[in-house]
Design a protein around this motif. Sequence first.
Motif, PDB file in Angstrom:
ATOM      1  N   GLU A 140      -4.172  -3.581   2.673  1.00 42.57           N
ATOM      2  CA  GLU A 140      -3.130  -2.566   2.536  1.00 42.57           C
ATOM      3  C   GLU A 140      -3.637  -1.371   1.751  1.00 42.57           C
ATOM      4  OE1 GLU A 140       0.074  -3.768  -0.087  1.00 42.57           O
ATOM      5  OE2 GLU A 140      -1.337  -4.635  -1.494  1.00 42.57           O
ATOM      6  N   PRO A 141      -2.951  -0.237   1.917  1.00 42.37           N
ATOM      7  CA  PRO A 141      -3.214   0.870   1.001  1.00 42.37           C
ATOM      8  C   PRO A 141      -2.662   0.493  -0.378  1.00 42.37           C
ATOM      9  CG  PRO A 141      -2.107   1.648   2.993  1.00 42.37           C
ATOM     10  CD  PRO A 141      -2.044   0.152   2.995  1.00 42.37           C
ATOM     11  N   ALA A 142      -3.472   0.628  -1.395  1.00 44.51           N
ATOM     12  CA  ALA A 142      -3.065   0.260  -2.755  1.00 44.51           C
ATOM     13  C   ALA A 142      -4.054   0.876  -3.735  1.00 44.51           C
ATOM     14  CB  ALA A 142      -3.038  -1.263  -2.897  1.00 44.51           C
ATOM     15  N   PRO A 143      -3.718   0.835  -5.020  1.00 41.21           N
ATOM     16  CA  PRO A 143      -4.659   1.357  -6.014  1.00 41.21           C
ATOM     17  C   PRO A 143      -6.014   0.648  -5.909  1.00 41.21           C
ATOM     18  CG  PRO A 143      -2.508   1.039  -7.006  1.00 41.21           C
ATOM     19  CD  PRO A 143      -2.452   0.426  -5.624  1.00 41.21           C
ATOM     20  N   PRO A 144      -7.100   1.400  -6.035  1.00 42.94           N
ATOM     21  CA  PRO A 144      -8.425   0.824  -5.821  1.00 42.94           C
ATOM     22  C   PRO A 144      -8.782  -0.325  -6.767  1.00 42.94           C
ATOM     23  CG  PRO A 144      -8.569   3.179  -6.315  1.00 42.94           C
ATOM     24  CD  PRO A 144      -7.131   2.824  -6.277  1.00 42.94           C
TER      25      PRO A 144
END
Length: 173
Positions: free
Chosen positions: A61-65
């Motif tokens: 998912e897109p999320a903080p790295p």
Amino acid sequence: MGRILRELTQAVEDFVPPADPVWRTEPVSGSTSMRHGDVGPWNTIWKGDRLVGLVDWDFAEPAPPLWDLAQAAWYGVPIFGGENRHRECGFDTEPDLRHRLKVLCGAYGADAETVLDALRDLQAVEQERVVSLSAQGIHPFTVFAARGDVEDLDAEAAELAALRGPDGPFGGL
């Protein structure tokens, strides 16, 4: 693990998902990086003592790295499990958690305190997801709720706070 996760972060930093992707969970607002989403020993492939791959990408998912690194710390340092964490992870005695966290974060190139902040945030979002998605009848979140993950995540957040306290191994990082 830290090095592999850093390479993953770098490899996907320019990835732009299609305009209408379908994600298992609602992406974290404002996130521009992708993550594996389920980093733990159960999703790693090793050749001897060298990590060579990550499998099972169904929670990507897109999320903080830093969330993948935080999750690796949660299950690999290990930060989860309370006083029995060492036994659950195959250690005879409690390992030096502070040292293990610093080695993991150093291999990635991240500050340990920042990674612990990311873990705190990740735990809160995971708990919200279990509550929300299980209420909607979405698998596997119904299973997570039924097995007690909401309460476990409360305990994990309290454990993380204690480990970060002045008498804990992460106090004063």
